[in-house]
Design an enzyme around this catalytic site. Structure first.
Site, PDB file in Angstrom:
ATOM      1  N   SER A 288     112.971  17.096  25.724  1.00  0.00           N
ATOM      2  CA  SER A 288     113.004  18.562  25.691  1.00  0.00           C
ATOM      3  C   SER A 288     113.140  19.063  24.251  1.00  0.00           C
ATOM      4  CB  SER A 288     114.191  19.064  26.517  1.00  0.00           C
ATOM      5  OG  SER A 288     114.385  20.441  26.269  1.00  0.00           O
ATOM      6  N   LEU A 289     112.427  20.137  23.944  1.00  0.00           N
ATOM      7  CA  LEU A 289     112.517  20.738  22.605  1.00  0.00           C
ATOM      8  C   LEU A 289     113.675  21.737  22.529  1.00  0.00           C
ATOM      9  CD1 LEU A 289     108.696  21.417  22.092  1.00  0.00           C
ATOM     10  CD2 LEU A 289     110.046  19.586  21.059  1.00  0.00           C
TER      11      LEU A 289
ATOM     12  N   LYS B 205     114.476  23.343  39.127  1.00  0.00           N
ATOM     13  CA  LYS B 205     114.337  24.802  39.009  1.00  0.00           C
ATOM     14  C   LYS B 205     114.437  25.531  40.351  1.00  0.00           C
ATOM     15  CE  LYS B 205     111.665  25.641  34.836  1.00  0.00           C
ATOM     16  NZ  LYS B 205     110.464  26.336  34.346  1.00  0.00           N
TER      17      LYS B 205
ATOM     18  N   ASN C 267     115.709  29.133  35.718  1.00  0.00           N
ATOM     19  CA  ASN C 267     115.596  28.305  34.506  1.00  0.00           C
ATOM     20  C   ASN C 267     116.753  28.532  33.544  1.00  0.00           C
ATOM     21  OD1 ASN C 267     114.958  30.665  33.104  1.00  0.00           O
ATOM     22  ND2 ASN C 267     113.427  29.650  31.841  1.00  0.00           N
TER      23      ASN C 267
ATOM     24  N   ASP D  58     111.206  32.793  32.106  1.00  0.00           N
ATOM     25  CA  ASP D  58     109.825  32.395  31.785  1.00  0.00           C
ATOM     26  C   ASP D  58     108.886  33.604  31.668  1.00  0.00           C
ATOM     27  OD1 ASP D  58     110.262  29.687  31.579  1.00  0.00           O
ATOM     28  OD2 ASP D  58     109.788  29.263  33.673  1.00  0.00           O
TER      29      ASP D  58
ATOM     30  N   GLY E  60     100.881  27.667  39.958  1.00  0.00           N
ATOM     31  CA  GLY E  60     102.110  26.891  40.132  1.00  0.00           C
ATOM     32  C   GLY E  60     103.325  27.702  39.710  1.00  0.00           C
ATOM     33  N   GLY E  61     104.412  26.997  39.425  1.00  0.00           N
ATOM     34  CA  GLY E  61     105.676  27.661  39.094  1.00  0.00           C
ATOM     35  C   GLY E  61     105.562  28.542  37.862  1.00  0.00           C
TER      36      GLY E  61
ATOM     37  N   ASN F 124      92.653  29.619  40.559  1.00  0.00           N
ATOM     38  CA  ASN F 124      93.317  28.307  40.626  1.00  0.00           C
ATOM     39  C   ASN F 124      92.427  27.298  41.339  1.00  0.00           C
ATOM     40  OD1 ASN F 124      95.757  26.725  40.216  1.00  0.00           O
ATOM     41  ND2 ASN F 124      95.951  26.696  42.446  1.00  0.00           N
TER      42      ASN F 124
HETATM   43  P1  ATR Z   1     104.138  24.332  36.656  1.00  0.00           P
HETATM   44  O1  ATR Z   1     105.519  24.486  37.209  1.00  0.00           O
HETATM   45  O2  ATR Z   1     104.126  23.844  35.227  1.00  0.00           O
HETATM   46  O3  ATR Z   1     103.322  25.563  36.827  1.00  0.00           O
HETATM   47  P2  ATR Z   1     102.848  23.117  38.916  1.00  0.00           P
HETATM   48  O4  ATR Z   1     103.617  24.028  39.785  1.00  0.00           O
HETATM   49  O5  ATR Z   1     102.735  21.684  39.280  1.00  0.00           O
HETATM   50  O6  ATR Z   1     103.448  23.133  37.447  1.00  0.00           O
HETATM   51  O7  ATR Z   1     101.381  23.724  38.698  1.00  0.00           O
HETATM   52  C1  ATR Z   1     100.374  23.080  37.997  1.00  0.00           C
HETATM   53  C2  ATR Z   1      99.144  23.981  37.938  1.00  0.00           C
HETATM   54  O8  ATR Z   1      98.105  23.319  37.192  1.00  0.00           O
HETATM   55  C3  ATR Z   1      98.541  24.277  39.301  1.00  0.00           C
HETATM   56  O9  ATR Z   1      97.980  25.578  39.268  1.00  0.00           O
HETATM   57  C4  ATR Z   1      97.436  23.200  39.414  1.00  0.00           C
HETATM   58  O10 ATR Z   1      96.388  23.533  40.293  1.00  0.00           O
HETATM   59  P3  ATR Z   1      96.497  23.186  41.881  1.00  0.00           P
HETATM   60  O11 ATR Z   1      97.351  24.255  42.469  1.00  0.00           O
HETATM   61  O12 ATR Z   1      95.102  23.188  42.372  1.00  0.00           O
HETATM   62  O13 ATR Z   1      97.138  21.811  41.975  1.00  0.00           O
HETATM   63  C5  ATR Z   1      96.933  23.215  38.000  1.00  0.00           C
HETATM   64  N1  ATR Z   1      96.193  21.986  37.644  1.00  0.00           N
HETATM   65  C6  ATR Z   1      96.708  20.776  37.376  1.00  0.00           C
HETATM   66  N2  ATR Z   1      95.722  19.898  37.066  1.00  0.00           N
HETATM   67  C7  ATR Z   1      94.540  20.590  37.154  1.00  0.00           C
HETATM   68  C8  ATR Z   1      93.153  20.262  36.937  1.00  0.00           C
HETATM   69  N3  ATR Z   1      92.786  19.032  36.569  1.00  0.00           N
HETATM   70  N4  ATR Z   1      92.241  21.233  37.096  1.00  0.00           N
HETATM   71  C9  ATR Z   1      92.605  22.491  37.457  1.00  0.00           C
HETATM   72  N5  ATR Z   1      93.893  22.870  37.654  1.00  0.00           N
HETATM   73  C10 ATR Z   1      94.849  21.933  37.524  1.00  0.00           C
END
Ligand code: ATR
Length: 284
Positions: free
Chosen positions: A19-20, A70, A91, A106, A132-133, A153
């Site tokens: 972590s930074l 989280k 967070n 965030d 995602g989150g 997405n």
């Molecule tokens: P975070 O908390 O960092 O947002 P997360 O909840 O796991 O992490 O979300 C990751 C995001 O990156 C999601 O929107 C994911 O898309 P999906 O909902 O389809 O899984 C997206 N993501 C990850 N790898 C991807 C890829 N190769 N191409 C497109 N979207 C990707």
């Protein structure tokens, strides 16, 4: 000097050793001359409840919460600030005389970072990649700032659900579109700001980007939340298109700054935090 009176702040997560935040927050605390130290504690999922009970017992003044805690942390707060309630994740924790209050900085972090570079956010169209989150926190803050939001997405159903949730709770202007090159080209033409809130382009997949230079225009502002590497493929492509870029440290530093202000009540020294974070990345 650490003494018997030094206050303790923490980050809990697993893994947390890269972590930074410790470098960033300790640099800020030193700059402000505050008698605090910020330490990282690896906490396994099954130990979260004990760790948080320990916070109260030890008088730890505040903490950041990262993966994988989280969402679970919501269940152990005495009080939830609306920032955590709407996003459904914590967070930042403030220990207020033994009461743990959960926040989520965030979204505010993204907004502060954008406001440094962009005026009149309320008049802007924002295209957000991801659902995602991180995208959830960012999406709420963008709409609450008065901007119009389009979410795209890979898993379209998640984008649709997020768009419905945000528009339902804020009455704001939120749409969802398919994540395909053809659709993105049209959407970007009509967008002022593009935010990547997916993990695409993150180490070790540094050659990946969802958007290439030919899909962008020179009036676009492109903000990637990925900060490893600092200059992602997306930001390289944006530069080629003549677009303005904001790297992932923008949001990271400003969410940390917002947390620091919650814990200490002092105005965060942004430049010092950015510099410390850049140095920490270089040294890795
Ligand atoms: P975070 O908390 O960092 O947002 P997360 O909840 O796991 O992490 O979300 C990751 C995001 O990156 C999601 O929107 C994911 O898309 P999906 O909902 O389809 O899984 C997206 N993501 C990850 N790898 C991807 C890829 N190769 N191409 C497109 N979207 C990707």
């Amino acid at each position: 000097m650490i003494s018997g009176k030094t206050n303790v702040l923490a980050i809990i997560g697993n893994p947390v050793e890269h972590s930074l935040s410790p470098c960033m927050q300790n640099a800020a605390l030193k700059e402000l001359g505050l008698d605090y130290v910020y330490l990282a504690f690896p906490v396994r999922e099954e130990s979260l409840a004990e760790a948080l009970t320990g916070f109260t017992a030890l008088g730890i003044k505040g903490a950041n919460v990262t993966i994988p805690h989280k969402i679970n942390a919501l269940n152990y707060m005495d009080e939830l600030h609306e920032s955590a309630e709407k996003v459904g994740a914590v967070n930042t924790i403030k220990n207020d005389s033994g009461e743990l209050i959960g926040f989520n900085t965030d979204g505010e972090g993204m907004l502060r970072s954008l406001r440094n570079e962009v005026s009149e956010i309320e008049s802007k169209s924002v295209l957000l990649l991801g659902a995602g989150g991180a995208a959830r926190a960012i999406g709420f803050s963008i709409v609450e700032a008065g901007a119009s939001l389009t979410i795209s997405n890979r898993t379209a159903s998640k984008a649709k659900k997020l768009a419905e949730t945000i528009s339902g709770q804020t009455k704001g202007d939120v749409r969802q579109v398919e994540l395909s090159k053809k659709v993105l080209i049209d959407e970007i033409k009509n967008s002022d700001i593009l935010i990547n809130a997916t993990s695409v382009g993150m180490e070790p997949n540094t050659d990946e980007t969802l958007v290439s230079a030919d899909m962008m225009h020179s009036d676009l502002i492109v903000n990637d939340i990925v900060y490893k590497p600092l200059k992602t493929k997306l930001l390289e492509e944006a530069e080629k298109a003549g677009a303005k870029t904001i790297d992932g440290l923008g949001m990271l530093v400003h969410q940390g700054a917002t947390s620091l202000e919650i814990w200490t009540g002092e105005k965060a020294p942004i430049k010092v935090m950015r510099k410390a974070t850049e140095n920490a990345i270089k040294e890795e």
